[in-house]
Enzyme design. Structure first.
Site, PDB file in Angstrom:
ATOM      1  N   ASP A   1       1.525   4.601   1.598  1.00  0.00           N
ATOM      2  CA  ASP A   1       0.576   3.867   0.756  1.00  0.00           C
ATOM      3  C   ASP A   1      -0.840   4.127   1.248  1.00  0.00           C
ATOM      4  O   ASP A   1      -1.126   4.033   2.446  1.00  0.00           O
ATOM      5  CB  ASP A   1       0.898   2.365   0.785  1.00  0.00           C
TER       6      ASP A   1
ATOM      7  N   SER B   1      -1.777   0.926  -6.433  1.00  0.00           N
ATOM      8  CA  SER B   1      -0.327   0.912  -6.216  1.00  0.00           C
ATOM      9  C   SER B   1       0.461   0.713  -7.493  1.00  0.00           C
ATOM     10  O   SER B   1       1.533   1.288  -7.666  1.00  0.00           O
ATOM     11  CB  SER B   1       0.051  -0.230  -5.271  1.00  0.00           C
TER      12      SER B   1
ATOM     13  N   ASP C   1     -11.359  -4.250  -3.507  1.00  0.00           N
ATOM     14  CA  ASP C   1     -11.454  -3.116  -4.434  1.00  0.00           C
ATOM     15  C   ASP C   1     -12.914  -2.744  -4.664  1.00  0.00           C
ATOM     16  O   ASP C   1     -13.211  -1.773  -5.370  1.00  0.00           O
ATOM     17  CB  ASP C   1     -10.784  -3.463  -5.774  1.00  0.00           C
TER      18      ASP C   1
ATOM     19  N   ARG D   1      -3.320  -6.825 -13.850  1.00  0.00           N
ATOM     20  CA  ARG D   1      -2.286  -6.294 -12.948  1.00  0.00           C
ATOM     21  C   ARG D   1      -1.295  -7.381 -12.539  1.00  0.00           C
ATOM     22  O   ARG D   1      -1.668  -8.526 -12.304  1.00  0.00           O
ATOM     23  CB  ARG D   1      -2.937  -5.658 -11.726  1.00  0.00           C
ATOM     24  N   ALA D   2      -0.051  -6.950 -12.390  1.00  0.00           N
ATOM     25  CA  ALA D   2       1.051  -7.903 -12.284  1.00  0.00           C
ATOM     26  C   ALA D   2       1.262  -8.518 -10.905  1.00  0.00           C
ATOM     27  O   ALA D   2       1.405  -9.744 -10.780  1.00  0.00           O
ATOM     28  CB  ALA D   2       2.344  -7.209 -12.711  1.00  0.00           C
TER      29      ALA D   2
ATOM     30  N   LYS E   1       4.643  -4.744   0.428  1.00  0.00           N
ATOM     31  CA  LYS E   1       4.792  -3.559  -0.431  1.00  0.00           C
ATOM     32  C   LYS E   1       6.196  -3.451  -1.012  1.00  0.00           C
ATOM     33  O   LYS E   1       6.521  -2.442  -1.648  1.00  0.00           O
ATOM     34  CB  LYS E   1       4.474  -2.279   0.369  1.00  0.00           C
TER      35      LYS E   1
ATOM     36  N   ASP F   1      -2.861   1.931   3.812  1.00  0.00           N
ATOM     37  CA  ASP F   1      -3.488   1.116   2.782  1.00  0.00           C
ATOM     38  C   ASP F   1      -3.860  -0.279   3.263  1.00  0.00           C
ATOM     39  O   ASP F   1      -5.004  -0.709   3.125  1.00  0.00           O
ATOM     40  CB  ASP F   1      -2.545   0.995   1.587  1.00  0.00           C
TER      41      ASP F   1
ATOM     42  N   HIS G   1      -7.726  -1.431   3.911  1.00  0.00           N
ATOM     43  CA  HIS G   1      -8.413  -2.479   3.141  1.00  0.00           C
ATOM     44  C   HIS G   1      -9.175  -3.463   4.039  1.00  0.00           C
ATOM     45  O   HIS G   1     -10.017  -4.202   3.551  1.00  0.00           O
ATOM     46  CB  HIS G   1      -7.407  -3.288   2.327  1.00  0.00           C
TER      47      HIS G   1
ATOM     48  N   ASP H   1       0.681   7.124  -2.883  1.00  0.00           N
ATOM     49  CA  ASP H   1       0.422   6.561  -4.211  1.00  0.00           C
ATOM     50  C   ASP H   1      -1.045   6.647  -4.627  1.00  0.00           C
ATOM     51  O   ASP H   1      -1.358   6.544  -5.808  1.00  0.00           O
ATOM     52  CB  ASP H   1       0.929   5.104  -4.302  1.00  0.00           C
ATOM     53  N   HIS H   2      -1.946   6.811  -3.666  1.00  0.00           N
ATOM     54  CA  HIS H   2      -3.393   6.922  -3.928  1.00  0.00           C
ATOM     55  C   HIS H   2      -4.068   7.025  -2.580  1.00  0.00           C
ATOM     56  O   HIS H   2      -3.440   6.789  -1.549  1.00  0.00           O
ATOM     57  CB  HIS H   2      -3.933   5.696  -4.687  1.00  0.00           C
TER      58      HIS H   2
ATOM     59  N   HIS I   1      -9.662   1.701  -2.348  1.00  0.00           N
ATOM     60  CA  HIS I   1      -9.008   2.991  -2.545  1.00  0.00           C
ATOM     61  C   HIS I   1     -10.065   4.049  -2.861  1.00  0.00           C
ATOM     62  O   HIS I   1     -11.252   3.739  -2.956  1.00  0.00           O
ATOM     63  CB  HIS I   1      -8.017   2.909  -3.708  1.00  0.00           C
TER      64      HIS I   1
HETATM   65  O1  LIG Z   1      -3.960  -5.722  -4.305  1.00  0.00           O
HETATM   66  C1  LIG Z   1      -4.460  -5.063  -3.400  1.00  0.00           C
HETATM   67  O2  LIG Z   1      -4.125  -5.178  -2.214  1.00  0.00           O
HETATM   68  C2  LIG Z   1      -5.571  -4.109  -3.748  1.00  0.00           C
HETATM   69  O3  LIG Z   1      -6.360  -4.650  -4.745  1.00  0.00           O
HETATM   70  C3  LIG Z   1      -5.015  -2.819  -4.232  1.00  0.00           C
HETATM   71  O4  LIG Z   1      -4.127  -2.254  -3.312  1.00  0.00           O
HETATM   72  P1  LIG Z   1      -2.740  -1.632  -3.757  1.00  0.00           P
HETATM   73  O5  LIG Z   1      -2.948  -1.071  -5.118  1.00  0.00           O
HETATM   74  O6  LIG Z   1      -2.501  -0.535  -2.739  1.00  0.00           O
HETATM   75  O7  LIG Z   1      -1.721  -2.679  -3.696  1.00  0.00           O
HETATM   76 MN   LIG Z   2      -1.000   1.400  -2.797  1.00  0.00          MN
HETATM   77 MN   LIG Z   3      -4.312  -0.862  -1.595  1.00  0.00          MN
END
Ligand SMILES: O=C(O)[C@H](O)COP(=O)(O)O
Ligand SMILES: [Mn+2]
Ligand SMILES: [Mn+2]
Length: 559
Positions: free
Chosen positions: A28, A81, A171, A286-287, A361, A430, A434, A471-472, A501
């Protein structure tokens, strides 16, 4: 295709055998960028990932992981993600939440939908509450969408509006919350001039208030509930800009972790608790980080924390966040219909799957991978293991996270020979990226690399195949840059730390003793992205991919 002719049965691949154990490893937040001191992946010792890159040039390449390649509105949108794992698992590119909401707002269709009609019934006598992430990050929500919704709802009869803000700094740059609250305040003032009673009612930092995910820490959601619904919080302010500025002064506090606050009137009374007869919209598209609050707002029976009051409200999500649970039942915009994902095909074709990550995750390699569906397709064919994440800490304190434990579980699953696909997400690059802590992120990258090694060693032992990708981007660039790519400084001359990211591509490597001789990456898919990975993996399991999947990245040459 007509439903009568549809079959889950995949055709045999003409050249590739079945029955090889495949390790599908997702790092990640692991992009590819120029080597420099802000590239934590470069700075860290990562011998395993280095050997994949340097060892077999025709079995390592880069794939796109941002923008249109993953269904986001523009190529200025960084990957994330949700869209990344959706693309990896579904093998096709879907217009994602960000874009679907943009279109629904631009065309005005959002206001003709069932969800809006439903909440509108409260406008006459109740308050409209809007809860969500206040930034232009575009990962979970976007400020301009909130602005359009405020305008649209007030034009359609909402007379009393309360916004419950969650500050970002994850973000987007830390400290940017102040500007976003000022912009929102400005918009609300304009609404007030038009006679709409519109105010910010509460707030808090996204990682401390409301936006937990995968049930890692219900206290986070409770803090939000207390402020948003009950109107109770440890900090009270008359003005939200002042609130954010003052709370940022608390040592070690930042936008992500601002404590909860409520806005109070002259008499010290909260201006916007949620009460019977109100309407509530969670405006994130986003979910993952909305599922928990959606459960608290919607479920009659709920035992995760004491809600004290459960107001009778009309609640709608910006999108439906969980396709399996149908949660929430009302929503303003229909989510992308991600169906026939690779996971579902594989269980129908005898491929047994093991998936694992730690809590933060876990849903990425299960829920997102399967097109935002919770649960199994077939519990006889699949096993999903969640390793509990640490909670209540920022991950720069424990940068190794549970990488080793995830790798051990994957190793044991591989060696057990009970599974054909062993899929993991390694969160370190990741989650630590962050935090903006460069030193800790270097430690994180090393830990992820060691976890990859353990998994590849197990694959070696069983004669399997590995697919290692990400994933990014995130950890490969920790500084905000100008258009020329130079690090940006703040007014004190310090570099501006990038917690978010990136737009970078990610690596993908294939190999292992089970990889048939002659398999290599094709040269004719130069723009390949994450959505091309599913067909690739289906081929490596010995099948042809469904015809509407994005094309495979591999070819088999006779040698
Ligand atoms: O929700 C998060 O932690 C970030 O906004 C995005 O990170 P993720 O896409 O790697 O979960
Ligand atoms: Mn991710
Ligand atoms: Mn992230």
């Amino acid at each position: 295709m007509g439903s009568s002719e549809f079959s889950w049965k995949l055709k045999d691949h003409p050249k590739l055998p079945k029955g090889k154990t495949i390790a599908m490893v997702v790092l990640d937040g692991w992009g590819e960028a120029n080597p420099n001191k802000y590239n934590c992946i470069h700075v860290a010792e990562t011998p395993t990932m280095d050997s994949l890159k340097n060892g077999a040039p025709d079995k390592w390449r880069l794939v796109k992981a941002h923008g249109k390649a993953v269904g986001l509105p523009t190529d200025d949108d960084m990957g994330n993600s949700e869209v990344g794992h959706n693309a990896l698992g579904a093998g096709r590119i879907y217009a994602q939440g960000a874009q679907l909401v943009d279109i629904a707002l631009e065309t005005g269709k959002i206001y003709d939908g069932e969800g809006f009609k439903y909440i509108k019934e409260s406008f006459e006598t109740g308050t409209l509450h809007l809860i969500g992430l206040l930034s232009d990050g575009g990962v979970h929500s976007r400020l301009n969408q909130l602005q359009l919704l405020l305008k649209g709802a007030s034009e359609r009869g909402a007379k009393r509006i309360r916004v419950h803000i969650l500050t970002d700094g994850r973000d987007v740059l830390d400290g940017s919350s102040v500007g976003f609250v000022e912009t929102l305040e400005n918009d609300l003032a304009k609404l007030r001039e038009k006679g709409v009673d519109a105010q910010v009612a509460s707030g808090g930092g996204r990682m401390y208030v409301t936006m937990d995910r995968y049930e890692n820490d219900w206290d986070v959601v409770k803090r939000g509930w207390d402020a948003q619904v009950l109107g109770e919080a440890p900090h009270k302010f008359k003005n939200p800009v002042e609130a954010v500025k003052k709370l940022r002064e608390i040592p070690n506090t930042n936008d992500q972790y601002l404590p909860p606050f409520v806005i109070v009137d002259e008499n010290g009374k909260a201006v916007g608790p949620i009460v019977d007869g109100d309407a509530v919209v969670t405006f994130n598209f986003r979910a993952d980080r909305m599922v928990m609050i959606a459960k608290a707002l919607e479920y009659e029976n709920f035992d995760k924390f004491d809600r004290v009051r459960f107001p009778k409200i009309r609640y709608a999500g910006m999108l439906q966040y969980d396709g399996e649970l149908k949660l929430p039942s009302r929503y303003l915009v229909s989510p992308p219909e991600i169906e026939r994902t690779s996971g579902e095909y594989l269980v129908h074709n005898g491929v047994r799957t093991f998936a694992c990550s730690e809590t933060v995750k876990f849903g990425h390699v299960t829920f997102f991978w399967n097109g935002n569906r919770s649960g199994y397709f077939n519990p006889q064919m699949e096993e999903y293991v969640e390793i509990p994440s640490d909670s209540g800490i920022t991950f720069n304190v424990q940068p190794k996270m549970k990488a080793l434990e995830i790798a051990e579980k994957a190793r044991d699953a591989i060696l057990s020979r009970k599974f054909d696909q062993v899929r993991v997400n390694l969160p370190n690059g990741d989650m630590v990226g962050h935090t903006g802590d460069i030193e800790a992120t270097v430690v994180a990258c090393k830990a992820a690399d060691e976890a990859v090694k353990m998994i590849l060693d197990a694959i070696e032992q069983v004669g399997g195949i590995y697919v290692v990708t990400a994933d990014h981007g995130n950890a490969e660039d920790m500084v905000k840059r100008n258009k020329k790519g130079e690090p940006l400084l703040d007014k004190n001359g310090n570099i501006q730390i990038l917690t978010s990211h990136t737009l970078e591509p990610v690596p993908i490597a294939i190999g292992g003793p089970g990889l048939a001789p002659g398999v290599r990456f094709r040269k004719d898919v130069p723009n390949g992205g994450l959505a091309n990975v599913a067909a690739t993996v289906i081929n490596l399991h010995g099948f042809e991919a469904p015809s509407d999947y994005e094309t495979t990245l591999i070819e088999v040459v006779d040698n």
